[in-house]
Motif scaffolding. Structure first.
Motif, mmCIF file in Angstrom:
data_model
loop_
_atom_site.group_PDB
_atom_site.id
_atom_site.type_symbol
_atom_site.label_atom_id
_atom_site.label_comp_id
_atom_site.label_asym_id
_atom_site.label_seq_id
_atom_site.Cartn_x
_atom_site.Cartn_y
_atom_site.Cartn_z
ATOM 1 N N SER A 138 0.776 -1.227 -0.004
ATOM 2 C CA SER A 138 0.155 0.127 0.076
ATOM 3 C C SER A 138 0.638 1.155 -0.086
ATOM 4 N N ASP A 139 2.165 1.254 0.151
ATOM 5 C CA ASP A 139 3.086 2.164 0.189
ATOM 6 C C ASP A 139 3.997 2.343 -0.897
ATOM 7 N N ALA A 140 3.674 1.763 -1.925
ATOM 8 C CA ALA A 140 4.607 1.352 -3.166
ATOM 9 C C ALA A 140 4.643 2.702 -3.846
ATOM 10 N N LEU A 141 5.930 3.033 -4.404
ATOM 11 C CA LEU A 141 6.220 4.277 -4.976
ATOM 12 C C LEU A 141 6.512 3.768 -6.590
ATOM 13 N N SER A 142 6.746 4.764 -7.331
ATOM 14 C CA SER A 142 6.662 4.657 -8.923
ATOM 15 C C SER A 142 7.893 3.640 -9.117
ATOM 16 N N ASP A 143 9.007 3.704 -8.417
ATOM 17 C CA ASP A 143 10.183 2.938 -8.748
ATOM 18 C C ASP A 143 10.058 1.679 -8.524
ATOM 19 N N CYS A 144 9.193 1.191 -7.415
ATOM 20 C CA CYS A 144 9.062 -0.057 -7.049
ATOM 21 C C CYS A 144 8.873 -1.356 -7.929
ATOM 22 N N ALA A 145 8.058 -0.948 -9.131
ATOM 23 C CA ALA A 145 7.656 -1.852 -9.993
ATOM 24 C C ALA A 145 8.714 -2.092 -10.995
ATOM 25 N N VAL A 146 9.597 -1.116 -11.062
ATOM 26 C CA VAL A 146 10.495 -1.314 -12.360
ATOM 27 C C VAL A 146 12.040 -1.487 -11.813
ATOM 28 N N GLN A 147 12.390 -1.210 -10.798
ATOM 29 C CA GLN A 147 13.657 -1.321 -10.396
ATOM 30 C C GLN A 147 13.544 -1.917 -9.133
ATOM 31 N N PRO A 148 14.834 -2.762 -8.829
ATOM 32 C CA PRO A 148 15.070 -3.750 -7.597
ATOM 33 C C PRO A 148 15.393 -2.431 -6.491
ATOM 34 N N PRO A 149 14.761 -2.745 -5.363
ATOM 35 C CA PRO A 149 14.942 -1.666 -4.285
ATOM 36 C C PRO A 149 16.352 -1.849 -3.829
ATOM 37 N N PRO A 150 16.898 -0.594 -3.202
ATOM 38 C CA PRO A 150 18.250 -0.673 -2.380
ATOM 39 C C PRO A 150 18.118 -1.019 -1.323
ATOM 40 N N LEU A 151 19.091 -1.314 -0.690
ATOM 41 C CA LEU A 151 19.570 -2.044 0.819
ATOM 42 C C LEU A 151 19.491 -0.684 1.658
ATOM 43 N N ARG A 152 18.752 -0.539 2.665
ATOM 44 C CA ARG A 152 18.671 0.659 3.378
ATOM 45 C C ARG A 152 19.274 0.173 5.028
ATOM 46 N N VAL A 153 19.953 0.971 5.283
ATOM 47 C CA VAL A 153 20.544 0.558 6.873
ATOM 48 C C VAL A 153 20.418 1.747 7.773
#
Length: 617
Positions: free
Chosen positions: A289-304
């Protein structure tokens, strides 16, 4: 110091339909002496991951590294892995009854590990087995050594499995859903036992579970998996206090513990994706429900984040965790200022079995010992208690499947014990059951249209096209696609199979539906969907439920009144909120103390971003 360190693990399993990408680039580290938790829905890759590490997937293509005590398990020859498995790495499986061989005594099965890994004589092996059985809490271990698995309760069988895993004093134990089918008091005993073994023997434990309440109470570190990916990873306290990934927040948000009783739950929408193809973007994006425009097209980054939690997500500020609390449903309907006539009235019901062998002496076993209970129209009454207390037996007596030895059961004002066969067959339509196992209660060789239509067939109603139309209507009511009328049960998910069972129970418009552990085998997100469905159907169809469960947070959420059973008796009966706020009986207090509810989500995460780096998803 890490006892197990996985680096970039991947697991691909070839099937007739294609290659299943079960685990994708998963890394984690397990500290020696810690309890490491792995959480996620069914099919997320939890069990496959650990089975691949210990060499239990011989046909899978496994990549990456898994370093254990200085050796990479992935690159070891199978015979070397077998020496480590059992000797240095113990396994505890989910179902102790199917994991233990019914033809051999528990002593022989535990001692088998000693004979395989050590040179030991029978006397010493017997002494070792007796010692470990005593340590895991089996009473009179020397006397129970030669008993068979069926002679033990579920909790005792799980203790036997733990003894089998610990007999060689391994440095690492992998426990795969060890408490799923157990009552809350037995769950607490098993978890306390694992923790005691960890402290006394220095054993490291990896606990795989979908019970977030249990995990939040015991885990030092937690990894949350979804569709083969590691979505979130960090200290257990930090992850559960303020989840960084929307998936973790969604799992916690699905728990009834986060809602006022009777309100609508907010499950994770949709279903997990197919693992036959890897999506281009975030694997969770279609359900987020919190998806952004980049979520469907690019692998997500690792956030620390600043508290050490790692999240595979495009969001920088952390997940929004606060559930939307809806107003509770109205209480049971009243007529003319008073409650309607009870749907069920149980009065002083006793049930006694004659037990013993054919050639030996027989004795009486009292199962129900004077039960009094009423269920009013439109309400939900819960039955809770440990296994063997008589919950399901009482349900069978009310449903007419077992005849009581004494007392009376009135259904819609008629004493079912006084009805002849024809009259009872007509009355039988007024009480239906929804069973615990949504797959085992459905015939795998029959199509769901036939399964749901069985009540019409058995009672001589709705033939041909009329029956088909009614079945399709029932499927639509419970949220199934009517076009799937001709599919088999295996073609549906667990939650959908439970909906099939509910549709079958609704067919004859019964006055009472008995739900016997209807959501205990389901993931928390699917559980929320089924509970919402049951509540909605009750409101729309004016249904009455007798709800049996060992999950106290579920019972509190759905029930108007709760009856606590112990030893064949109802020891306490009160309104749900009254019972939780002011339990009167010592046994009720014991049950409440043993339950583990997920932490209550107070609001959105306030975690500050410390570092961000890009990795392959």
């Amino acid at each position: 110091m890490a006892i197990l360190e996985a680096r970039g693990l991947t697991v691909d399993i070839p099937t007739e339909d294609g290659v299943i990408h079960a685990v994708r680039n998963v890394s984690f580290s397990v500290k020696a002496g810690s309890l490491f938790g792995i959480a996620g829905e069914s099919g997320s890759g939890k069990s496959v991951l650990t089975q691949a590490i210990v060499g239990l997937l011989p046909n899978a293509d496994i990549g990456g590294q898994a370093w254990f005590e200085g050796r990479d398990l992935i690159g070891l020859p199978p015979q070397e892995v077998r020496k480590l498995r059992g000797g240095r790495i113990g396994m505890i499986f989910q179902d102790p009854l199917s994991s233990l061989h019914p033809y051999y005594t528990i002593g022989a099965q535990i001692a088998e590990a000693l004979y395989l890994h050590e040179k030991i004589d029978r006397r010493d092996a017997r002494a070792r087995v007796i010692d470990i059985l005593g340590k895991v809490g089996i009473p009179s271990p020397a006397d129970r050594l030669d008993d068979y698995p069926h002679q033990f309760s579920g909790g005792m069988r799980q203790r036997v499995m733990i003894a089998m895993a610990l007999i060689l004093k391994p440095s690492l134990v992998i426990a795969d859903e060890p408490t799923t089918a157990l009552d809350v008091t037995v769950q607490a005993q098993i978890v306390a036992l694992l923790d005691a073994m960890r402290r006394e023997l220095g054993t490291t434990v990896i606990l795989i579970t979908h019970d977030l309440g249990l995990l939040s109470s015991v885990a030092d570190d937690v990894m949350v998996m979804y569709a083969g990916h590691r979505m979130e990873y960090g200290k257990g306290a930090a992850v559960f206090r303020s989840p960084a990934h929307p998936y973790t927040a969604g799992l916690l948000r699905s728990s009834p513990a986060n809602y006022s009783p009777g309100s609508e739950l907010v499950p994770i929408k949709g279903r997990p994706p197919s693992l036959l193809a890897t999506p281009a973007g975030c694997v969770f994006a279609p359900r987020c429900s919190d998806a952004l425009s980049d979520c469907a097209v690019q692998p997500p980054p690792l956030r620390v984040y600043s508290d050490g939690v790692e999240s595979l997500c495009w969001r920088e500020e952390g997940a929004s965790a606060a559930p939307a609390i809806a107003a509770p449903s109205p209480p049971a309907k009243k007529e003319n200022g008073r409650a309607a006539e009870p749907v069920v009235a149980v009065k002083d019901v006793h049930l006694t079995y004659q037990v013993g062998s054919f050639f030996g002496p027989r004795r009486s076993l009292d199962v129900l010992k004077g039960i009094d209970l009423t269920v009013e129209k439109g309400e939900t009454v819960g039955l809770v208690g440990e296994s063997g207390c008589g919950k399901s037996t009482l349900a069978r007596v009310i449903a007419g499947l077992t005849r009581a030895s004494g007392g009376s059961v009135k259904l819609l004002g008629q004493d079912i014990g006084a009805l002849d066969g024809a009259r009872w067959r007509d009355m039988r339509r007024n009480v239906q059951l929804v069973f615990q196992d949504p797959f085992g209660s459905l015939n795998p060789r029959r199509r769901v249209g036939s399964i749901i239509g069985d009540p019409y067939r058995l009672h001589g109603e709705a033939h041909g096209e009329e029956r088909k139309r009614k079945v399709r209507h029932l499927m639509e009511i419970v949220g199934l696609n009517p076009e799937h009328y001709n599919r088999f049960p295996s073609e549906f998910s667990g939650g959908q199979r439970q909906r099939i069972g509910i549709a079958r129970a609704l067919a004859l418009n019964p006055s009472l539906i008995i739900c016997d552990e209807p959501v205990s085998a389901l993931d928390v997100s699917v559980q929320a969907q089924v509970l919402n469905l049951l509540r909605r159907l009750q409101r729309e169809l004016d249904l009455t439920y007798l709800f049996i469960s060992h999950d106290l947070s579920v019972v509190r959420h759905v029930c108007d009144r709760i009856a606590v059973m112990q030893g064949g008796r109802i020891v306490e009966l009160a309104g749900a909120e009254e019972l939780f706020a002011n339990p009167r009986h010592p046994y009720t207090r014991t049950l409440l103390a043993a339950s583990h509810a997920p932490p209550v989500l107070a609001g959105a995460s306030d975690r500050s971003l410390r570092e961000m780096r890009m990795v392959a998803s």
